[in-house]
Design a protein around this motif. Structure first.
Motif, mmCIF file in Angstrom:
data_model
loop_
_atom_site.group_PDB
_atom_site.id
_atom_site.type_symbol
_atom_site.label_atom_id
_atom_site.label_comp_id
_atom_site.label_asym_id
_atom_site.label_seq_id
_atom_site.Cartn_x
_atom_site.Cartn_y
_atom_site.Cartn_z
ATOM 1 N N VAL A 1 0.852 -1.187 0.000
ATOM 2 C CA VAL A 1 0.000 0.000 0.000
ATOM 3 C C VAL A 1 0.891 1.242 0.000
ATOM 4 C CG1 VAL A 1 -0.143 -0.020 2.520
ATOM 5 C CG2 VAL A 1 -1.883 1.195 1.221
ATOM 6 N N ILE A 2 0.445 2.304 -0.650
ATOM 7 C CA ILE A 2 1.206 3.546 -0.662
ATOM 8 C C ILE A 2 0.949 4.300 0.643
ATOM 9 C CG2 ILE A 2 1.534 5.781 -1.786
ATOM 10 C CD1 ILE A 2 0.850 4.500 -4.406
ATOM 11 N N GLY A 3 1.994 4.536 1.389
ATOM 12 C CA GLY A 3 1.862 5.252 2.654
ATOM 13 C C GLY A 3 1.291 6.647 2.458
ATOM 14 N N GLY A 4 0.431 7.070 3.372
ATOM 15 C CA GLY A 4 -0.152 8.403 3.292
ATOM 16 C C GLY A 4 -1.378 8.435 2.415
ATOM 17 N N GLN A 5 -1.243 7.993 1.151
ATOM 18 C CA GLN A 5 -2.382 7.962 0.237
ATOM 19 C C GLN A 5 -3.305 6.793 0.537
ATOM 20 O OE1 GLN A 5 -1.167 7.858 -3.847
ATOM 21 N NE2 GLN A 5 -0.018 9.758 -3.751
ATOM 22 N N GLY A 6 -2.716 5.616 0.717
ATOM 23 C CA GLY A 6 -3.511 4.436 1.008
ATOM 24 C C GLY A 6 -3.923 3.615 -0.193
ATOM 25 N N GLU B 1 -3.945 7.331 9.224
ATOM 26 C CA GLU B 1 -4.697 8.021 10.287
ATOM 27 C C GLU B 1 -6.154 7.561 10.345
ATOM 28 O OE1 GLU B 1 -4.061 12.139 9.384
ATOM 29 O OE2 GLU B 1 -2.079 12.155 10.313
ATOM 30 N N GLY B 2 -6.351 6.259 10.223
ATOM 31 C CA GLY B 2 -7.697 5.706 10.341
ATOM 32 C C GLY B 2 -8.476 5.639 9.049
ATOM 33 N N ARG B 3 -7.972 6.271 7.976
ATOM 34 C CA ARG B 3 -8.664 6.188 6.692
ATOM 35 C C ARG B 3 -8.468 4.791 6.104
ATOM 36 N NH1 ARG B 3 -5.393 10.496 6.214
ATOM 37 N NH2 ARG B 3 -4.214 9.466 4.553
ATOM 38 N N PRO B 4 -9.436 4.298 5.355
ATOM 39 C CA PRO B 4 -9.266 2.975 4.750
ATOM 40 C C PRO B 4 -8.253 3.012 3.614
ATOM 41 C CG PRO B 4 -11.259 4.004 3.935
ATOM 42 C CD PRO B 4 -10.743 4.898 5.032
ATOM 43 N N GLU C 1 0.281 -10.088 11.730
ATOM 44 C CA GLU C 1 -0.656 -9.492 10.785
ATOM 45 C C GLU C 1 -1.746 -8.719 11.518
ATOM 46 O OE1 GLU C 1 -2.165 -12.784 8.514
ATOM 47 O OE2 GLU C 1 -3.705 -13.251 9.998
ATOM 48 N N ILE C 2 -2.386 -7.842 10.776
ATOM 49 C CA ILE C 2 -3.518 -7.085 11.290
ATOM 50 C C ILE C 2 -4.645 -7.200 10.266
ATOM 51 C CG2 ILE C 2 -2.070 -5.434 12.540
ATOM 52 C CD1 ILE C 2 -2.609 -3.426 10.267
ATOM 53 N N VAL C 3 -5.833 -6.740 10.640
ATOM 54 C CA VAL C 3 -6.916 -6.610 9.656
ATOM 55 C C VAL C 3 -7.189 -5.125 9.469
ATOM 56 C CG1 VAL C 3 -7.978 -8.843 10.055
ATOM 57 C CG2 VAL C 3 -8.663 -6.907 11.468
ATOM 58 N N TYR C 4 -7.450 -4.748 8.206
ATOM 59 C CA TYR C 4 -7.661 -3.334 7.902
ATOM 60 C C TYR C 4 -8.561 -3.235 6.665
ATOM 61 C CZ TYR C 4 -6.425 1.608 8.218
ATOM 62 O OH TYR C 4 -6.473 2.965 8.409
ATOM 63 N N PRO C 5 -9.406 -2.181 6.618
ATOM 64 C CA PRO C 5 -10.393 -2.103 5.524
ATOM 65 C C PRO C 5 -9.863 -1.477 4.239
ATOM 66 C CG PRO C 5 -10.750 -0.316 7.065
ATOM 67 C CD PRO C 5 -9.637 -1.160 7.650
ATOM 68 N N VAL C 6 -10.487 -1.894 3.140
ATOM 69 C CA VAL C 6 -10.305 -1.290 1.825
ATOM 70 C C VAL C 6 -11.641 -0.714 1.391
ATOM 71 C CG1 VAL C 6 -9.937 -1.783 -0.625
ATOM 72 C CG2 VAL C 6 -8.387 -2.734 1.071
ATOM 73 N N SER D 1 -15.632 4.514 5.084
ATOM 74 C CA SER D 1 -14.946 3.428 5.782
ATOM 75 C C SER D 1 -14.867 2.198 4.899
ATOM 76 C CB SER D 1 -15.667 3.111 7.103
ATOM 77 O OG SER D 1 -17.032 2.881 6.881
ATOM 78 N N VAL D 2 -15.910 1.401 4.872
ATOM 79 C CA VAL D 2 -15.879 0.179 4.088
ATOM 80 C C VAL D 2 -17.176 0.068 3.307
ATOM 81 C CG1 VAL D 2 -15.565 -2.315 4.151
ATOM 82 C CG2 VAL D 2 -14.539 -0.891 5.916
#
Length: 387
Positions: A300-305, A341-344, A371-376, A384-385
């Motif tokens: 994933v691109i940091g900052g942009q997401g 910062e919490g953005r998907p 590992e973690i879980v995180y939304p797209v 959010s999702v």
């Protein structure tokens, strides 16, 4: 409703080099077309403008001739359109335009006192516009290029349309200064990232719809990235074709295997051996069709997401659909995820239906056996999702 006067500029060459693995379009448009590249800039602008058609009466456009804006607005039925005069060239031909056309167009937009400049392109286009307008007028980019490091772009075409719709409907939209950055494409093709700040432009202030500046990951994360690579290599299955996406995090997988990888291309590995380097979209489709099973490892691109749609256009909707959502493995350091910062995380494949299909929660490999879980999200349907 608010009357909005938009200066529309489309770079018809934007993104041509991405799907065929050229990592940009500067100076290689003819080569890209000869390799089978299909122009997508018009299509991406149409997605954004489609959302505005219902408010046609509250819109007026100043635009450049032919494929730089006039043709699309005419085909979509927008009523109030003024076409500026440029050089004596055939602007219906995709190879006719260059950077001087961009500069001349935006100068005339300023002369026509437009409220906002809407443009489609990549970082090169943003840089050309910035050299003329600076922070004198708000701009909004529709991402259509290969390189999208600048922070003047909407997260995808739908977001650009949604933001313009808010402006027409009278919602309070502020503006902020945003960086315009570009990299040296020749160095880029050689696997070296040399980016610098070229200036700032004003963009509408809406955190959901306008992307953040790309984070370069300057912190010392080498050990973490090595751990991630070790985890991926250790869990690789025999006879599976692994598609390794672009970026430093994914390249570490090739380094762990002792293979020669490409920093900014897409490489293929099977049974821990290199199958192919820097493959194009067409090559990917062929390899996937021939494989018993294929998996994609992408960061994933940091900052942009962004996961898809930024510098990895080889991973086209056709490629992603052939793989299937369950065969996508996302890897990232926790620092990169925290930078959102919490953005998907986001997808911008150019296929809205696919972007919605890709929404949801993903298991992200963030270290060795960690590992973690995180939304797209698709960036529009939900902040959010997607449902």
């Amino acid at each position: 409703m608010n009357q909005l006067k938009i200066g529309l500029l489309i770079n018809p060459l934007a993104g041509l080099g991405g799907s065929v693995g050229l990592k940009g379009s500067d100076g290689v448009a003819d080569q890209a077309i000869s390799m089978g590249a299909v122009p997508k800039a018009q299509e991406r602008v149409a997605v954004a403008l489609e959302m505005l058609l219902k408010h046609n009466a509250f819109l007026s456009f100043v635009t450049a001739p032919g494929l730089m804006g006039e043709s699309l607005l005419s085909s979509m039925g927008f009523q109030s359109v003024s076409v500026i005069a440029l050089e004596d060239k055939d602007y219906s031909h995709i190879g006719a335009t260059d950077a001087s056309d961009t500069s001349l167009s935006v100068r005339q937009f300023l002369d026509h006192s437009v409220d906002l400049i809407l443009f489609a392109g990549g970082d090169g286009t943003a840089r050309d516009i910035c050299s003329v307008v600076g922070e004198s007028i708000p701009v909004l980019g529709i991402p259509a290029g290969v390189k999208i490091h600048s922070a003047v772009y909407a997260v995808n075409p739908q977001s650009a349309g949604a933001l313009l719709l808010q402006m027409i409907e009278g919602e309070l939209i502020g503006v902020r200064s945003a960086d315009v950055r570009d990299i040296d494409e020749e160095a880029f093709r050689d696997g070296r990232v040399q980016a610098r700040l070229y200036g700032e432009m004003l963009v509408p202030e809406e955190g959901r719809f306008v992307q953040m500046m790309k984070c370069g990951g300057i912190e010392k994360e080498e050990w973490v990235i090595t751990d991630i690579a070790a985890e991926i290599v250790e869990t690789m299955e025999d006879d599976v074709l692994y598609i390794i996406g672009s970026g430093a995090t994914t390249k570490a997988i090739l380094d762990e295997l002792g293979l020669e990888g490409t920093l900014l291309g897409v490489d293929l590995v099977r049974n821990r051996e290199l199958v192919a380097n820097d493959v194009s979209e067409a090559q990917l489709v062929e390899y996937i069709d021939q494989a018993d099973q294929a998996k994609l490892v992408i960061s994933v691109i940091g900052g942009q997401g962004h996961v898809f749609g930024r510098g990895n256009q080889q991973l086209s909707p056709q490629v992603i659909r052939k793989l299937g959502k369950d065969h996508i493995q996302i890897i990232a350091t926790k620092t990169k995820i925290k930078s959102l910062e919490g953005r998907p995380m986001l997808t911008d494949t150019g296929d809205m239906a696919l972007d919605r299909e890709l929404c949801g929660w993903y298991r992200i490999t963030t270290g060795y056996q960690d590992e973690i879980v995180y939304p797209v999200s698709d960036g529009v349907t939900s902040y959010s999702v997607c449902p």
